[in-house]
Enzyme design. Structure first.
Site, PDB file in Angstrom:
ATOM      1  CG  ASP A  75      20.709  -8.939  14.593  1.00 26.72           C
ATOM      2  OD1 ASP A  75      19.916 -10.505  13.977  1.00 26.72           O
ATOM      3  OD2 ASP A  75      21.309  -8.225  13.645  1.00 26.72           O
ATOM      4  CB  THR A  76      16.989  -5.814  19.509  1.00 28.46           C
ATOM      5  OG1 THR A  76      17.540  -4.497  18.750  1.00 28.46           O
ATOM      6  CG2 THR A  76      16.788  -5.595  20.603  1.00 28.46           C
TER       7      THR A  76
END
Length: 236
Positions: free
Chosen positions: A46-47
């Site tokens: 989730d970057t």
């Protein structure tokens, strides 16, 4: 650096680079990785990465990462944002350099980068993707300044990934011709080809590079990683 003295000048010195390069044998894989003789050695999900530059040359290089899915699972009141849990990277060993302490950040792979030449900004760039981040930064930076490629070409290049950043990890190679893989395997490397959607392991990057035209005026070039759904765009 406020809590632990790292030998930064030594790490960046040409002498140290030459010393490490002498350990590389182009004919065969290293059976045992020799650790650097330094005072210290460093022990997602989730970057999002983005960078932006305005007309005056002010730049922003930003990575946002909640870590492990939804981060802490705690949502800040009234704003709907889930808080990150990078604190999971701390050590509970009181003798460890990365031990928990007040006003201290844990060791992690988040690297929103900028490059300067003297006092002048020449690039804002980043490659996100767990332990691929430091490896991706080196590969993109080398493509920009060693090979002289523009930002898009530098991001388009095939990448390799030493799995999990471990000395004995497999070398994953992106859509590489069989000859390159065969050559690495013949030298004793454990290699594997990666294609299609599985290429997410090579990270996603963006880059903005500053050059000067024939009259000395600054010109900005931008590139966006083809492995993701970002884009490079300019506005006037």
């Amino acid at each position: 650096p406020a809590f632990y003295r790292a030998p930064v000048a030594e790490l960046l010195s040409e002498g140290f680079g030459r010393e490490r390069a002498r350990l590389v044998d182009p004919r065969r894989a290293m059976e045992r990785v020799v650790r650097a003789p330094l005072a210290s050695s460093p022990a997602g999900n989730d970057t999002v990465y983005l960078c932006a530059v305005d007309a005056q040359g002010n730049a922003c290089s930003l990575i946002n990462s909640t870590f492990t899915g939804f981060g802490t699972g705690i949502v800040a009141g009234g704003c709907g944002l889930s808080l990150q849990n990078r604190g999971a990277g701390f050590s509970l060993d009181p003798r460890h350099p990365n031990r928990v302490e007040p006003r201290k950040r844990p060791y992690h792979t988040i690297i929103p980068a900028m490059a300067t030449r003297g006092e002048e900004l020449v690039a804002a760039f980043g490659v996100m993707g767990g332990m691929m981040q430091p490896q991706g930064h080196v590969q993109v930076a080398s493509a920009l300044w060693d090979d002289g490629l523009d930002p898009q070409a530098a991001l388009d290049l095939r990448r390799f990934y030493i799995e999990d950043g471990l000395p004995d990890g497999r070398i994953l190679v992106e859509d590489s011709p069989g000859g390159a893989l065969d050559g690495l395997a013949a030298r004793g490397h454990r290699v594997a080809a990666v294609s299609g959607a599985a290429r997410y392991v090579f990270g996603l990057g963006q880059a903005i590079l500053r050059e000067r035209d024939g009259r000395g005026h600054p010109v900005w070039w931008a590139g966006s990683d083809p492995r993701g759904d970002g884009c490079a765009l300019g506005a006037w």
